[in-house]
Motif scaffolding. Structure first.
Motif, mmCIF file in Angstrom:
data_model
loop_
_atom_site.group_PDB
_atom_site.id
_atom_site.type_symbol
_atom_site.label_atom_id
_atom_site.label_comp_id
_atom_site.label_asym_id
_atom_site.label_seq_id
_atom_site.Cartn_x
_atom_site.Cartn_y
_atom_site.Cartn_z
ATOM 1 N N UNK A 150 -6.421 -5.208 -15.031
ATOM 2 C CA UNK A 150 -7.009 -4.739 -13.780
ATOM 3 C C UNK A 150 -5.987 -4.294 -12.739
ATOM 4 N N UNK A 151 -4.681 -4.256 -13.136
ATOM 5 C CA UNK A 151 -3.655 -3.939 -12.131
ATOM 6 C C UNK A 151 -3.009 -2.580 -12.367
ATOM 7 N N UNK A 152 -3.499 -1.833 -13.347
ATOM 8 C CA UNK A 152 -2.808 -0.611 -13.779
ATOM 9 C C UNK A 152 -3.187 0.658 -13.040
ATOM 10 N N UNK A 153 -3.909 0.549 -11.914
ATOM 11 C CA UNK A 153 -4.304 1.746 -11.157
ATOM 12 C C UNK A 153 -3.593 1.755 -9.811
ATOM 13 N N UNK A 154 -2.828 2.816 -9.536
ATOM 14 C CA UNK A 154 -2.130 2.922 -8.248
ATOM 15 C C UNK A 154 -2.613 4.175 -7.523
ATOM 16 N N UNK A 155 -3.016 4.005 -6.256
ATOM 17 C CA UNK A 155 -3.440 5.136 -5.429
ATOM 18 C C UNK A 155 -2.296 5.449 -4.478
ATOM 19 N N UNK A 156 -1.842 6.695 -4.481
ATOM 20 C CA UNK A 156 -0.680 7.046 -3.648
ATOM 21 C C UNK A 156 -1.105 8.060 -2.595
ATOM 22 N N UNK A 157 -0.714 7.783 -1.336
ATOM 23 C CA UNK A 157 -1.168 8.618 -0.222
ATOM 24 C C UNK A 157 -0.041 9.412 0.419
ATOM 25 N N UNK A 158 1.210 9.116 0.084
ATOM 26 C CA UNK A 158 2.337 9.817 0.718
ATOM 27 C C UNK A 158 3.385 10.102 -0.366
ATOM 28 N N UNK A 159 4.297 11.039 -0.105
ATOM 29 C CA UNK A 159 5.355 11.320 -1.095
ATOM 30 C C UNK A 159 6.169 10.068 -1.426
ATOM 31 N N UNK A 160 6.379 9.199 -0.413
ATOM 32 C CA UNK A 160 7.152 7.966 -0.663
ATOM 33 C C UNK A 160 6.395 7.042 -1.613
ATOM 34 N N UNK A 161 5.075 6.908 -1.378
ATOM 35 C CA UNK A 161 4.280 6.049 -2.273
ATOM 36 C C UNK A 161 4.248 6.630 -3.693
#
Ligand code: GLY
Length: 428
Positions: A150-161
């Motif tokens: 359940x930890x394998x999804x990452x949402x990125x909102x900025x170039x740094x993220x």
């Protein structure tokens, strides 16, 4: 009838509770079980990943039906191991379980069969993944192909993220081989809904709608967890949308799996985003949601043993399930620190006081027993669940129940259902 339930979380306690309530004559075993499932049946010290050991136990003890809770044994082929020995089990084969165990398989399947879902790119390296995310625009979503608890999804909102997430997958290799391939998708805005059906290889019996709350903090702040609360109905889905989900997602998927030579039986769970363009599948799971199951099973007015036997034999022989009217809620009580390193070892007080309240049921998710007391050992520790005439009443009962339970490191969300109630919450 001898029944074996595989697993040891809140979902499996709810399954065992339902079997005890609706099929009281059942001889019930749970592997490995928990202090909660022991209120309903006997624990069997076999790990969920030991598929051959589980099949051996079922053969030796003359188990008539096995029901699988978590995804790990399904992805390892527990259903195939049982079927090879002629044992009855309700769940998908290893090949069918790829709908959950490979995000890439599921996405390619959905495209092949016209199941609504977002655009995607499969990336085996950092450069391809970064390029795809920038092309979709931020926020974007990066998912490990394989199972990642359940930890394998990452949402990125900025170039740094984005750079940090690319490091997680391709430099730190936090998800090991499960994250060697990454699915990159555009972020789909909207409210999430869980839609779950029981399948017999050809047919889908829909459960009531439900909604879970994945982030750790109120107002959906902080990291994703396994789920911090759930209610049924979801309260935000119209009847027309339910019909579209059944037709375009559930039935199309079961028909597609049969056409591809991997018929799907067991529990099919579509994690949906109710986007402005209609429901879109974010992901499939091949088991009951946790904590959605705890809320849903409280409303299910069926003998689950009859139902799962029929499903395992390939014909439910009916087209609908009966659900209690009104609503149900599950609140997750966790240990502080979860979903990171969680506290552990406090004595829990008040479980029986919570249970004495009208409409309230308490399931164990991560507890131990010591000197006659329950100890909070897991990340997610207890599930305080309640039924009510409507969502408002179910929530009030569950929160009152949760207030009666205490230990020093107890943590929970205080806003489960609040956003839905603000919309009226009168839909499915
Ligand atoms: N509640 C989310 C899940 O079971 O995957």
């Amino acid at each position: 009838m001898r029944v074996l339930v595989i697993g040891n979380g809140g979902r499996e306690h709810a399954l065992c509770w339902l079997i005890r309530e609706r099929a009281p004559g059942t001889d019930l075993y749970c592997a490995p079980g928990s202090p909660g499932t022991e209120e309903c049946g006997e624990s069997v010290a076999i790990d969920v990943a030991d598929t051959l050991g589980l099949a051996g136990f079922a053969a030796e003890r003359g188990i008539d039906l096995t029901v699988v809770g978590p995804e790990l044994p399904l992805s390892l082929g527990v259903v195939d191991a049982f079927r090879q020995r002629g044992l009855r089990i309700f769940g998908p084969s290893r090949a069918a379980a790829r709908l959950e165990s490979s995000k890439v398989f599921a996405k390619e399947f959905m495209y092949r069969h016209g199941v609504p879902t977002s655009d995607f790119v499969v990336a085996d390296d950092r450069e391809t993944a970064g390029r795809a995310a920038r092309r979709f625009g931020l926020p974007a979503v990066l998912k490990a192909d394989g199972l990642a608890a359940g930890k394998g999804v990452l949402i990125v909102s900025s170039p740094e993220e984005l750079e940090a997430a690319l490091d997680v997958f391709f430099v730190d290799r936090r998800f090991g081989s499960a994250g060697a391939r990454v699915l990159v998708e555009p972020f789909v805005p909207g409210e999430e809904v869980s839609f779950i059906g029981f399948c017999d290889g050809r047919r889908v019996l829909p459960l009531a709608t439900s909604k879970d709350y994945k982030r750790i903090g109120d107002d959906d702040a902080g990291p994703n967890t396994g789920g911090m609360g759930a209610h049924s109905p979801a309260g935000i889905v119209s009847e027309a949308q339910v019909a579209d989900i059944m037709n375009d997602v559930m039935e199309r998927t079961v028909a597609g799996m049969a056409a591809d030579g991997t018929p799907f039986s067991g529990v099919l769970y579509a994690g949906l985003m109710m986007s402005p363009d209609g429901p879109q599948v974010l992901e499939f799971n091949v088991r009951l949601g946790d904590p959605e199951a705890q809320a849903l099973l409280l409303r299910l007015e069926e003998d689950p043993v009859d139902l799962f036997v029929a499903g395992a034999e390939g014909d439910f022989g009916r087209s609908a399930l009966a659900f209690r009217a009104g609503a149900s809620v599950c609140l997750v009580l966790a240990n502080q620190g979860y979903p990171g390193k969680a506290a552990s070892g406090d004595v829990i007080e008040g479980i029986e006081a919570a249970r004495s309240q009208e409409g309230v049921v308490v399931f164990h998710a991560g507890t131990d027993r010591r000197n006659g007391e329950f100890i909070a050992t897991g990340g997610r520790v207890l599930n305080v669940c309640a039924v009510g005439e409507d969502l408002d009443q179910a929530l009030s009962r569950a929160y009152e129940g949760a207030d009666r339970i205490n230990w020093p490191a107890k943590a929970m969300r205080s806003d489960i259902g609040r956003r839905v109630l603000a919309t009226g919450g009168g839909l499915s």
